[in-house]
Design an enzyme around this catalytic site. Structure first.
Site, PDB file in Angstrom:
ATOM      1  N   LYS A  44       3.189  -5.681   1.454  1.00  0.00           N
ATOM      2  CA  LYS A  44       4.353  -5.912   2.325  1.00  0.00           C
ATOM      3  C   LYS A  44       4.517  -7.401   2.672  1.00  0.00           C
ATOM      4  O   LYS A  44       3.580  -8.190   2.521  1.00  0.00           O
ATOM      5  CB  LYS A  44       4.210  -5.057   3.590  1.00  0.00           C
ATOM      6  CG  LYS A  44       4.315  -3.550   3.310  1.00  0.00           C
ATOM      7  CD  LYS A  44       4.327  -2.757   4.608  1.00  0.00           C
ATOM      8  CE  LYS A  44       4.485  -1.269   4.358  1.00  0.00           C
ATOM      9  NZ  LYS A  44       4.536  -0.501   5.632  1.00  0.00           N
ATOM     10  N   TYR A  70      13.431   3.432   2.213  1.00  0.00           N
ATOM     11  CA  TYR A  70      12.901   4.173   3.365  1.00  0.00           C
ATOM     12  C   TYR A  70      13.883   5.230   3.890  1.00  0.00           C
ATOM     13  O   TYR A  70      13.786   5.627   5.058  1.00  0.00           O
ATOM     14  CB  TYR A  70      12.541   3.196   4.491  1.00  0.00           C
ATOM     15  CG  TYR A  70      11.159   2.577   4.352  1.00  0.00           C
ATOM     16  CD1 TYR A  70      10.011   3.368   4.320  1.00  0.00           C
ATOM     17  CD2 TYR A  70      10.990   1.197   4.275  1.00  0.00           C
ATOM     18  CE1 TYR A  70       8.740   2.808   4.208  1.00  0.00           C
ATOM     19  CE2 TYR A  70       9.722   0.627   4.173  1.00  0.00           C
ATOM     20  CZ  TYR A  70       8.600   1.438   4.142  1.00  0.00           C
ATOM     21  OH  TYR A  70       7.348   0.884   4.044  1.00  0.00           O
ATOM     22  N   ASN A  94       2.046  -3.779   8.492  1.00  0.00           N
ATOM     23  CA  ASN A  94       0.730  -3.210   8.189  1.00  0.00           C
ATOM     24  C   ASN A  94       0.294  -3.389   6.735  1.00  0.00           C
ATOM     25  O   ASN A  94      -0.435  -2.566   6.188  1.00  0.00           O
ATOM     26  CB  ASN A  94       0.657  -1.747   8.646  1.00  0.00           C
ATOM     27  CG  ASN A  94       1.678  -0.874   7.960  1.00  0.00           C
ATOM     28  OD1 ASN A  94       2.422  -1.344   7.100  1.00  0.00           O
ATOM     29  ND2 ASN A  94       1.716   0.389   8.315  1.00  0.00           N
ATOM     30  N   HIS A 108       2.014  -0.549   1.517  1.00  0.00           N
ATOM     31  CA  HIS A 108       2.623   0.781   1.428  1.00  0.00           C
ATOM     32  C   HIS A 108       1.955   1.539   0.286  1.00  0.00           C
ATOM     33  O   HIS A 108       1.616   0.950  -0.733  1.00  0.00           O
ATOM     34  CB  HIS A 108       4.126   0.666   1.129  1.00  0.00           C
ATOM     35  CG  HIS A 108       4.738   1.971   0.701  1.00  0.00           C
ATOM     36  ND1 HIS A 108       5.174   2.911   1.607  1.00  0.00           N
ATOM     37  CD2 HIS A 108       4.919   2.524  -0.536  1.00  0.00           C
ATOM     38  CE1 HIS A 108       5.618   3.975   0.942  1.00  0.00           C
ATOM     39  NE2 HIS A 108       5.483   3.760  -0.359  1.00  0.00           N
ATOM     40  N   GLU A 138       9.798   6.746  -5.689  1.00  0.00           N
ATOM     41  CA  GLU A 138       9.562   5.325  -5.399  1.00  0.00           C
ATOM     42  C   GLU A 138       9.348   4.519  -6.680  1.00  0.00           C
ATOM     43  O   GLU A 138       9.850   3.390  -6.796  1.00  0.00           O
ATOM     44  CB  GLU A 138       8.377   5.193  -4.443  1.00  0.00           C
ATOM     45  CG  GLU A 138       8.723   5.752  -3.053  1.00  0.00           C
ATOM     46  CD  GLU A 138       7.559   5.819  -2.092  1.00  0.00           C
ATOM     47  OE1 GLU A 138       6.398   5.551  -2.491  1.00  0.00           O
ATOM     48  OE2 GLU A 138       7.805   6.135  -0.908  1.00  0.00           O
TER      49      GLU A 138
END
Ligand code: GDP
Length: 137
Positions: free
Chosen positions: A9, A49, A112, A115, A126
């Site tokens: 990320k 998302y 965080n 993913h 995805e």
């Protein structure tokens, strides 16, 4: 063999942790099938998302995911989906186990670091969202 989809990320790319995270992934026995750095538009983040569209943090999440370059990749090993989730650690780094990627590199529940797909159907969506069949032979 199973495939999963992962993103380093924007927070982790910005912090200079891309190499360290890729190294952990490879040391955990994953083969990198396809890899590309991209700076997502907000619309691309929203599409990725879309399952979270009703969640209260959706807007912030899409702003964060389009805030800088990220590294998208397709990974392969046995039990890839569950194993990647194991080495990632819990969504909130405060709850992540010692030695996990999020424990060591994540700053917050939103920023965080990584993913990883959570199920076979999500992995399929995805991978197809970001990579053409020709790139994942
Ligand atoms: P994951 O499968 O562990 O990535 O977690 P989820 O699918 O539940 O959430 C997707 C992503 O949304 C997370 O990785 C975080 O970046 C973000 N996120 C999850 N929960 C929260 C939250 O409570 N607040 C904010 N700001 N972001 C969150």
């Amino acid at each position: 063999m199973e495939r999963t989809f992962s993103i380093v990320k924007p927070d982790a790319v910005k912090a200079g942790n891309t190499g360290a995270i890729l190294s952990r992934i490879e040391k955990a026995g994953f083969r990198i099938v396809a890899l590309r750095m991209r700076h997502l538009t907000r619309a691309e983040a929203e599409g990725f998302y879309h399952v979270h569209a009703a969640r209260p943090f959706f807007g912030d999440l899409c702003t964060f995911m389009s805030s800088g370059p990220c590294v998208t990749m397709v990974l392969e090993r046995d039990n890839a989906i569950a194993h990647l989730r194991d080495i990632m650690g819990a969504t909130n780094p405060a709850n992540a186990a010692a030695g996990t990627i999020r424990k060591d590199f994540a700053a917050s529940i939103e920023a965080n670091a990584i993913h990883g797909s959570d199920a076979p159907e999500t992995a399929k969506f995805e991978i197809g969202y970001f990579f053409a069949g020709l790139e994942t032979r």
